[in-house]
Design a protein around this motif. Structure first.
Motif, PDB file in Angstrom:
ATOM      1  N   PRO A 119      16.930  43.991 -82.266  1.00 54.50           N
ATOM      2  CA  PRO A 119      16.292  44.075 -80.947  1.00 54.50           C
ATOM      3  C   PRO A 119      14.859  43.539 -81.015  1.00 54.50           C
ATOM      4  O   PRO A 119      14.173  43.670 -82.032  1.00 54.50           O
ATOM      5  CB  PRO A 119      16.299  45.567 -80.639  1.00 54.50           C
ATOM      6  CG  PRO A 119      16.466  46.250 -81.950  1.00 54.50           C
ATOM      7  CD  PRO A 119      17.206  45.296 -82.839  1.00 54.50           C
ATOM      8  N   ASN A 120      14.417  42.964 -79.904  1.00 52.49           N
ATOM      9  CA  ASN A 120      13.030  42.487 -79.857  1.00 52.49           C
ATOM     10  C   ASN A 120      12.118  43.675 -79.563  1.00 52.49           C
ATOM     11  O   ASN A 120      12.574  44.805 -79.364  1.00 52.49           O
ATOM     12  CB  ASN A 120      12.870  41.355 -78.837  1.00 52.49           C
ATOM     13  CG  ASN A 120      13.258  41.799 -77.435  1.00 52.49           C
ATOM     14  OD1 ASN A 120      13.094  42.961 -77.075  1.00 52.49           O
ATOM     15  ND2 ASN A 120      13.763  40.874 -76.643  1.00 52.49           N
ATOM     16  N   GLU A 123      12.850  45.630 -76.254  1.00 54.55           N
ATOM     17  CA  GLU A 123      14.059  46.463 -76.338  1.00 54.55           C
ATOM     18  C   GLU A 123      13.812  47.676 -77.222  1.00 54.55           C
ATOM     19  O   GLU A 123      14.256  48.788 -76.909  1.00 54.55           O
ATOM     20  CB  GLU A 123      15.225  45.636 -76.888  1.00 54.55           C
ATOM     21  CG  GLU A 123      15.684  44.539 -75.948  1.00 54.55           C
ATOM     22  CD  GLU A 123      16.655  43.580 -76.601  1.00 54.55           C
ATOM     23  OE1 GLU A 123      17.482  43.022 -75.867  1.00 54.55           O
ATOM     24  OE2 GLU A 123      16.579  43.385 -77.836  1.00 54.55           O
ATOM     25  N   PHE A 124      13.079  47.475 -78.322  1.00 56.35           N
ATOM     26  CA  PHE A 124      12.772  48.578 -79.212  1.00 56.35           C
ATOM     27  C   PHE A 124      11.904  49.624 -78.507  1.00 56.35           C
ATOM     28  O   PHE A 124      12.150  50.821 -78.608  1.00 56.35           O
ATOM     29  CB  PHE A 124      12.069  48.050 -80.468  1.00 56.35           C
ATOM     30  CG  PHE A 124      11.769  49.110 -81.477  1.00 56.35           C
ATOM     31  CD1 PHE A 124      12.771  49.624 -82.282  1.00 56.35           C
ATOM     32  CD2 PHE A 124      10.478  49.605 -81.626  1.00 56.35           C
ATOM     33  CE1 PHE A 124      12.505  50.611 -83.206  1.00 56.35           C
ATOM     34  CE2 PHE A 124      10.199  50.591 -82.548  1.00 56.35           C
ATOM     35  CZ  PHE A 124      11.214  51.092 -83.345  1.00 56.35           C
TER      36      PHE A 124
END
Length: 159
Positions: A119-120, A123-124
């Protein structure tokens, strides 16, 4: 008592096979057999082969007879199934078919568009905010439960 019987048994076996013992290499392991008392005599377990025998007193001394064992039949069935499994796998591979639970020979494990992606940061951060929100709700619920329990116990004490 068991030690004396074991000594007699070993002495009898060694006296009867003195000529044989000279032609074979002597093994240094004195604990090949394990004996356990049974109703009819003693059960002898061969720690090398797993064979179980029942040793009983006879008119002329002690005699040991092998106990019927399903292990040999089971080992034969396992060997048969393993050989059959190998033959089936060879047949599948000869037809260029994938083995069950594996990848077809020559086929890449992941297709180019199925690469693993982490995840980028956005998203994290979104996931961490969700976990934090769940944690706070859990802590609030526990505090409310503790408060309710204190209120109940103080209400019962005043009655």
């Amino acid at each position: 008592m068991v030690g004396m019987l074991l000594s007699v048994l070993i002495l009898a076996l060694s006296a009867g096979s003195a000529g044989w013992a000279q032609s074979t290499p002597v093994e240094s392991d004195d604990s090949r057999y394990t004996f356990n008392q049974a109703d009819e005599g003693y059960l002898r377990l061969d720690d090398r082969t797993g064979q179980v025998s029942i040793c009983t007193r006879r008119a002329v001394g002690w005699a040991c007879q092998a106990v019927a064992d399903e292990r040999t039949a089971l080992e034969a069935e396992i060997a048969r199934l393993q050989a059959e499994n190998v033959a089936l796998k060879k047949e599948l591979l000869s037809r260029n078919l994938a083995l069950p639970g594996t990848v077809k020979p020559g086929e890449p494990t992941l297709k180019p568009d199925e690469r693993l992606q982490l995840p980028n940061d956005a998203e994290f951060n979104k996931m961490m905010a969700f976990v934090e929100k769940v944690w706070r709700r859990l802590v609030d619920m526990l505090e409310t439960l503790q408060k309710d329990m204190r209120d109940e116990s103080s209400g019962e004490a005043s009655r």
